[in-house]
Write a protein that holds these residues in place. Structure first.
Motif, PDB file in Angstrom:
ATOM      1  N   LEU A 115       0.839  -1.205   0.000  1.00 39.66           N
ATOM      2  CA  LEU A 115       0.000   0.000   0.000  1.00 39.66           C
ATOM      3  C   LEU A 115       0.868   1.246   0.000  1.00 39.66           C
ATOM      4  CD1 LEU A 115      -2.715   1.491   0.273  1.00 39.66           C
ATOM      5  CD2 LEU A 115      -2.534   1.184   2.758  1.00 39.66           C
ATOM      6  N   SER A 116       1.913   1.226   0.814  1.00 44.04           N
ATOM      7  CA  SER A 116       2.808   2.374   0.899  1.00 44.04           C
ATOM      8  C   SER A 116       3.529   2.619  -0.425  1.00 44.04           C
ATOM      9  CB  SER A 116       3.833   2.157   2.012  1.00 44.04           C
ATOM     10  OG  SER A 116       4.749   3.229   2.071  1.00 44.04           O
ATOM     11  N   ARG A 117       4.031   1.531  -1.040  1.00 48.50           N
ATOM     12  CA  ARG A 117       4.719   1.680  -2.320  1.00 48.50           C
ATOM     13  C   ARG A 117       3.753   2.202  -3.391  1.00 48.50           C
ATOM     14  NH1 ARG A 117       9.615  -1.274  -2.722  1.00 48.50           N
ATOM     15  NH2 ARG A 117      10.655  -0.986  -0.713  1.00 48.50           N
ATOM     16  N   GLY A 118       2.547   1.630  -3.450  1.00 49.29           N
ATOM     17  CA  GLY A 118       1.566   2.065  -4.443  1.00 49.29           C
ATOM     18  C   GLY A 118       1.154   3.506  -4.240  1.00 49.29           C
ATOM     19  N   LEU A 119       0.943   3.871  -2.973  1.00 52.09           N
ATOM     20  CA  LEU A 119       0.582   5.255  -2.658  1.00 52.09           C
ATOM     21  C   LEU A 119       1.718   6.195  -3.010  1.00 52.09           C
ATOM     22  CD1 LEU A 119      -1.619   7.024  -1.395  1.00 52.09           C
ATOM     23  CD2 LEU A 119      -0.592   6.600   0.844  1.00 52.09           C
ATOM     24  N   GLY A 120       2.950   5.744  -2.763  1.00 53.68           N
ATOM     25  CA  GLY A 120       4.119   6.562  -3.089  1.00 53.68           C
ATOM     26  C   GLY A 120       4.216   6.840  -4.574  1.00 53.68           C
ATOM     27  N   PHE A 121       3.975   5.799  -5.390  1.00 57.85           N
ATOM     28  CA  PHE A 121       4.008   5.996  -6.840  1.00 57.85           C
ATOM     29  C   PHE A 121       2.867   6.896  -7.301  1.00 57.85           C
ATOM     30  CE2 PHE A 121       6.660   2.055  -7.078  1.00 57.85           C
ATOM     31  CZ  PHE A 121       7.729   2.624  -7.773  1.00 57.85           C
ATOM     32  N   ALA A 122       1.694   6.745  -6.687  1.00 57.30           N
ATOM     33  CA  ALA A 122       0.552   7.592  -7.045  1.00 57.30           C
ATOM     34  C   ALA A 122       0.847   9.056  -6.735  1.00 57.30           C
ATOM     35  CB  ALA A 122      -0.701   7.134  -6.307  1.00 57.30           C
ATOM     36  N   ILE A 123       1.454   9.312  -5.570  1.00 57.09           N
ATOM     37  CA  ILE A 123       1.812  10.679  -5.186  1.00 57.09           C
ATOM     38  C   ILE A 123       2.848  11.240  -6.155  1.00 57.09           C
ATOM     39  CG2 ILE A 123       2.883  12.106  -3.398  1.00 57.09           C
ATOM     40  CD1 ILE A 123       1.819  10.077  -1.350  1.00 57.09           C
ATOM     41  N   THR A 124       3.830  10.399  -6.508  1.00 55.94           N
ATOM     42  CA  THR A 124       4.878  10.843  -7.432  1.00 55.94           C
ATOM     43  C   THR A 124       4.292  11.201  -8.795  1.00 55.94           C
ATOM     44  OG1 THR A 124       6.550   9.498  -6.309  1.00 55.94           O
ATOM     45  CG2 THR A 124       7.027  10.181  -8.563  1.00 55.94           C
ATOM     46  N   LEU A 125       3.401  10.353  -9.306  1.00 57.37           N
ATOM     47  CA  LEU A 125       2.758  10.636 -10.587  1.00 57.37           C
ATOM     48  C   LEU A 125       1.906  11.903 -10.505  1.00 57.37           C
ATOM     49  CD1 LEU A 125       1.668   7.050 -11.725  1.00 57.37           C
ATOM     50  CD2 LEU A 125       3.448   8.475 -12.739  1.00 57.37           C
ATOM     51  N   GLY A 126       1.173  12.038  -9.397  1.00 56.19           N
ATOM     52  CA  GLY A 126       0.340  13.226  -9.214  1.00 56.19           C
ATOM     53  C   GLY A 126       1.162  14.495  -9.103  1.00 56.19           C
TER      54      GLY A 126
END
Length: 243
Positions: free
Chosen positions: A38-49
């Motif tokens: 979850l943390s890794r996925g959220l991190g990538f989502a934040i980075t893309l955003g």
């Protein structure tokens, strides 16, 4: 080659044996993997955003040909904080999903600061500023800037973030308006820093990053609240300019 790239991508999102535990063994109650993924996925989502985080702000300034209401000092301090976090994390070897947003935020802040200088007629200052940013970037990548300096900058980033946000909060309070600030950009910034508190705890455990993001989340929340506090005044100013 393709197989290796796929394996690396899977390992980036599913650290350790989490791919097997979650997607093969369906062990959804594993003690660490669900939170880690979850943390890794959220991190990538934040980075893309974050790639588009300040684009509404940049476009708003460009359309108005003005950066009125935006504190140059606040933006410069925010840039120092973003560069400090990205540089410290890069040299510490943290996963890109944990700090990529700081990199993209720094790039966009450079554009905003250049807009502030250029629309206020300070062309020479904009050239000097761009040269300084380029020199710092080279120093970090080439490791000419030692790690202990980056650690100090990251630690100093906490009061820098506080000062940066307080300058903008005070400017909004003094004008009783949020000026050319973008509601979308401020909201995304607030949401991103809240999410980063979780990813920093999960992915790095680094106290400097955790305190820095927690502080930024609180202050970004205050700036976001000011949009609703001064909404009528900001709308009235916009109508005057249109007329």
């Amino acid at each position: 080659m393709a197989k290796e790239l796929f394996h690396n991508a899977v390992q980036t999102l599913f650290p350790g044996n989490c791919f097997e535990e979650l997607l093969i063994n369906f062990n959804f109650f594993h003690p660490t993997c669900p939170k880690a993924v979850l943390s890794r996925g959220l991190g990538f989502a934040i980075t893309l955003g974050s790639i588009l985080l300040f684009v509404p702000q940049i476009l708003k300034i460009h359309a108005a040909k003005s950066a009125q209401g935006i504190s140059a000092s606040s933006q410069i301090l925010a840039l120092i904080g973003a560069i400090g976090t990205a540089s410290y994390s890069y040299r510490s070897g943290f996963v890109f999903s944990g700090w990529g947003d700081s990199f993209f935020v720094a790039v966009q802040l450079v554009i905003i600061i250049l807009q502030i200088f250029l629309f206020s007629g300070q062309t020479l200052l904009s050239v000097g500023f761009l040269g300084a940013v380029s020199a710092v970037t080279y120093g970090v990548v080439s490791q000419m800037i030692p790690m202990h300096v980056l650690t100090w900058v990251q630690a100093a980033g906490i009061p820098i973030v506080v000062t940066s946000k307080l300058l903008q909060i005070f400017q909004n309070y003094r004008a009783q308006s949020t000026g050319q600030l973008s509601l979308i950009s401020v909201f995304l910034q607030f949401a991103g820093t809240v999410a980063r508190v979780f990813t920093s705890v999960q992915d790095t455990g680094d106290s400097l990053l955790i305190v820095s993001y927690s502080t930024a989340a609180v202050l970004n929340g205050l700036i976001f609240a000011q949009f609703f506090m001064y909404w009528n005044k900001t709308e009235a100013d916009a109508r005057k300019k249109r007329n």
